[in-house]
Structures are given as structure tokens and as C-alpha cells.
Design an enzyme around this catalytic site. Sequence first.
Site, short mmCIF file in Angstrom:
data_model
loop_
_atom_site.label_atom_id
_atom_site.label_comp_id
_atom_site.label_asym_id
_atom_site.label_seq_id
_atom_site.Cartn_x
_atom_site.Cartn_y
_atom_site.Cartn_z
N SER A 258 39.53 48.30 40.90
CA SER A 258 39.44 47.34 39.81
C SER A 258 40.34 46.16 40.14
O SER A 258 41.43 46.34 40.70
CB SER A 258 39.90 47.98 38.50
OG SER A 258 40.17 46.98 37.54
N SER A 259 39.87 44.96 39.77
CA SER A 259 40.71 43.77 40.00
C SER A 259 42.01 43.88 39.21
O SER A 259 43.02 43.28 39.56
CB SER A 259 39.97 42.50 39.57
OG SER A 259 38.73 42.42 40.24
N HIS B 283 33.10 45.52 44.68
CA HIS B 283 32.18 44.38 44.70
C HIS B 283 31.43 44.30 46.03
O HIS B 283 30.22 44.06 46.06
CB HIS B 283 32.95 43.06 44.52
CG HIS B 283 33.70 42.95 43.24
ND1 HIS B 283 35.08 42.93 43.19
CD2 HIS B 283 33.28 42.83 41.95
CE1 HIS B 283 35.47 42.80 41.93
NE2 HIS B 283 34.40 42.75 41.15
N ASP C 15 36.64 46.25 47.35
CA ASP C 15 35.57 46.98 48.04
C ASP C 15 34.43 47.39 47.11
O ASP C 15 33.30 47.58 47.57
CB ASP C 15 36.15 48.24 48.72
CG ASP C 15 36.86 47.88 50.03
OD1 ASP C 15 36.82 46.69 50.41
OD2 ASP C 15 37.42 48.79 50.66
N GLN D 93 34.18 36.80 26.96
CA GLN D 93 34.29 38.25 26.90
C GLN D 93 35.73 38.73 26.82
O GLN D 93 35.98 39.94 26.91
CB GLN D 93 33.54 38.90 28.07
CG GLN D 93 34.17 38.73 29.43
CD GLN D 93 33.22 39.16 30.54
OE1 GLN D 93 32.20 38.54 30.79
NE2 GLN D 93 33.54 40.25 31.23
N GLN E 248 29.28 48.76 30.11
CA GLN E 248 28.69 47.45 30.43
C GLN E 248 27.28 47.64 30.99
O GLN E 248 26.35 46.92 30.61
CB GLN E 248 29.58 46.71 31.43
CG GLN E 248 29.01 45.40 31.92
CD GLN E 248 30.02 44.61 32.73
OE1 GLN E 248 30.86 43.91 32.18
NE2 GLN E 248 29.93 44.72 34.06
#
Lengths: 294, 294
Positions: free
Chosen positions: B185-186, B37, B35, B61, B153
Site C-alpha cells: 500500500s502507498s 500497481h 509492486d 474521495q 472498492q
Amino acid sequence: MKQINSIKDMQKLIAEEKRAGKVIGFVPTMGYLHDGHLSLIERAKKESDVIVVSIFVNPLQFGPNEDFDRYPRDLERDEKLALKAGADVLFFPDTKEMYPKESVVTVSVNKRVDALCGESRVGHFDGVATVLTKLFHIVSPDYAYFGLKDAQQVAVIEGLVEDFNFPINVIGCETKREVDGLAMSSRNVYLNDRERQEAVHLNASLIKAEKWLLEGDSGETEQKMIKYLEEHTSGVVDYCKILSYPELLPPTPQSKRLIIAVAVKFSNARLIDNVILDNILCRPESEEETCSVR
Amino acid sequence: MKQINSIKDMQKLIAEEKRAGKVIGFVPTMGYLHDGHLSLIERAKKESDVIVVSIFVNPLQFGPNEDFDRYPRDLERDEKLALKAGADVLFFPDTKEMYPKESVVTVSVNKRVDALCGESRVGHFDGVATVLTKLFHIVSPDYAYFGLKDAQQVAVIEGLVEDFNFPINVIGCETKREVDGLAMSSRNVYLNDRERQEAVHLNASLIKAEKWLLEGDSGETEQKMIKYLEEHTSGVVDYCKILSYPELLPPTPQSKRLIIAVAVKFSNARLIDNVILDNILCRPESEEETCSVR
């Protein structure tokens, strides 16, 4: 010709031109324009509708013991020359406009810089790549023009544009020369009369080297160039090198292009010159394991 | 929704949209959309005509001991979610398309990376800045959207866009949270049941820290956060820090914004969270030499 020194104004103008469907050609320079620069401007007119010339002596690409302070500057003269050559916009930001504070990010060049000028000018190409990244975002060109006198710079810029996927075509243009063959450079004004006469031998050494290569180099061309330059100039030879181009690695049978490059230090000027050769030695059909050039 | 995996096709499409005067909004992601994203996609629709969502798990990264290989991926699910949220274009290049060969250039992040995640994830933000430089040139967005869960970031990206003069507006969007307060978070899928319950205490520690600061911090808030997290979770506290934002330096009376940031390592997941506070402590009118936050 429009004259702009603010980044914001430049970006605004370009956004308008792009909305009107115009193709943007860009000639980035450090000023003190000579016929080499002017030939880039004239070339740009072939592909582009709006020709932007930038003049910025970029402190980031000068080492602590280099000639940033005394680098020749003459904006008034440059304005006239750029206008006459056909520039539509002259962009000349000052250092504060380009670098208002300490940078969070810079570009690092990790390849193509271990040889030639990169070897002695540590950090130089990081500075070039960083300022061009900025200028490319300020001018958003479709085409960007660079002189091949600075062939290593062109190799780095091709890598920059390719790796970072800039939607820009990089056009490397042939070196313009004085009548006697000396490659045009803003730094030629540093030469005294005797050095100016000797400087022709950089180009002469390249012509000889090309001949030696065609006759069949047995790995001695670089040494022969150094000897020739030591005999014909009062300068100190920085390098004479034959490398693959644009990779700038030792040539192999797979190398499609070679560069012969030379740098000589005179009392107040370090001059460079080169010739790029397509396919003259290391033909793919060759059965040899190693190229005839070492 | 258009689906594109070639850089050339993506640049061509964007060039057409730009010629038609369209405003481009961009949501770069590593996929496995949640959600958080989707809220960025929905937000993008406010300013932009064409919403591009990219999915690319960027190897550059990830550190050698990090979770690149096992990072969760589910393109089919992501396609449905992106479409439903209102994306117009899904860009999902593979690694070979983004990094076809060794790079000549990369972006180096020189500031804002000595603290928080940058301290333990060496090179991480160089990888983030490099891939975003590429993606920005591929998508040419007018607006780019990032979640403030990854506040460091966002600070780096603001520096990137400002220093390199990208003609892009960076929009940092509020962290989306689960009902119990856990930041989405993924990587939350890596948590086991017990850890998932404990993870709520990251957000709780931030709420407590904000309260302690408002009550008058005497330099012990960070230690109190660590103690709280050690008591309420089985994880290892990586950091609890109060810094200026976006500079990520020790706060001074001049700091206009502060960040309270936390990172905790669970058995298979390292989770982060933060809160950004405007002007709560270090008011410019203060006469004090140092801020009450150490």
C-alpha cells in the site's frame, strides 16, 4: 430499421458500427412520438451515419404521484413514425432489462434543479441523469439530440456530459409547435377540448413576457405572466420564472442567456414551455450593478 | 511512453487508437506506485494493446480529516516505474483539469457502502465512483484493473459498471504482499519501524480467521480477530468483519463468496487487508436456515 430490445445486442451492434467508422446519432425518447421527436431524428441525419432512437418510459424519473402508469404508449405507431423519419435502429428495452435489480449506484444532480420543474419534481432529474448515463453507455453516441421544450432537462444533460467527460456532443433543438403555438408534447393528449384551447396561452404568455422585458422590465414580468395565465386559462400556474440559462439562477448583469419558463397544471396534464433569450438585457457592457430583471 | 495531462488530448489519442482497432487496458492509480500497481500493469498487457496508467490523487474521495494533503506523491519515480512495467500512456491531470468548477452531477453509491470502510469514510465511495466515471469516459478502456486489497472498492466498481452498463470489463487482481505478508500500500510509508513490524499481523489475523472458519465458526471469529490484533499490535482495530462478497451483507447459506476484512488504525496510517473465500462455508446444498457464520 433494426429493432432491438436487449442491451447486449445493442452494444454489440454499436461496437460493429464504430469499428466500421460510423458516426452514431442518438435520440432518446419516452415514445408516443410527435413531430418534435421526428424533427430530432431528421436533425440527427445531418451529422450522423447511424441514427438510434430509444423508447423507454423510465420509472426512475416519475414521482410516486405522477403519471408513469398512464403515460401514453403506442409502440406500433412509434415504429412506423421512427422509420419514416429516418431512424436506423429502434431500441426499446423493458423495465426489467434496464433495471434488473436494485441499483448500487445512481447519478445525483446537485445544481440546476432547485428551480422550475426540479422544485416540485424532487428526484426527477436524478432519474433522468441516471437513465441517460445508462443509455449513453449502451448506444455510445457521438451526438445526442434533445428538445429545448424541456430546457431544464437540457441544462442538466449539458452538466452531466461536461462533468462526467462523456465524449458526446449534446444538441439542444428548437421546440416544435402546433399551428396555434402550443409546444408539442406527448402529454397534450391529456387535455380536454377546453384546456387544449386555453393551452395556447402558455406560449402567448412567453411572447408577452419577452416583449415586456424588451420594453424594460421593472421586476414585474413574472407576476404579469401569472396574472395573464390565471385570466386566460382554467389551470393552476406552477411557476413563471426568468432565470439565467443554463445555470437556472437569478439573472445578473453577467448572465449571457436568460430563460423565461412557465408551467401550468390542467386537470390531467402539467404543461411546460419556455423561451431562451441571448443577450437581450444583461449586456456585459452594462454598468449597472444588478440586472434589470430581478 | 506518452505522457498526457489534458483530458482533450487523452480522449483524442484514445479515439485514434480505437479507430485503429486497438484494445485499451486501464490501470487507474493515485500514484506512488508499488509492486501491487506494477503487477496490474503487467497483467493488463495480457488482454490489451494499449496500456494507460492514470495518476490522480482524487480530492473527492478524501474526508475532511483524512490524508489528502500529505498523501505521498512522486511523479518522477512513478514515470520510471510505469514505463518499466510496460505502460504505453501515463495520464496525470491536475485537480483543476479534472474539477474545473463545482459539479452539477456526482455519482451516489447506495449499496455496498454501509459496512467496512464505507461506514467510517462517509462519501469516500461516492468520490471513487465519480472520478472513475470521469476517467472511464476519458480513457474508454475495454479492460480496467484494480487491486483486491481494496476489495470494497472493487465491489463498488463492479456495481458501477454493471448498473451504468459501461462497456468495460473490470478485472480484480490479487493483493501483492511484502515478503512477510503485509499487503502492499502507498500508505505503508506512514508506518514507524515498530508499527511496520506489527502490521504483519493484519495478514496473520486473516490467515487465522480462515482457519477458524474452516474448523467451524460459531460466530466468534470476528471477536477472536479483534482480540488477536489488540494483543499483537499497538493500533486501534477499526473493524474485523465477515460478510458476503460483493454484496457486503451478513452471510447467508446462499452466499457464494465471503470476505474476511480488517482495518487497523496506526498512529499515522489506517491499514486494510482482506481475504475472499469461495464457497467454503455457505454451500448452496446446505439445508441450514442460517449460515454458520453469523
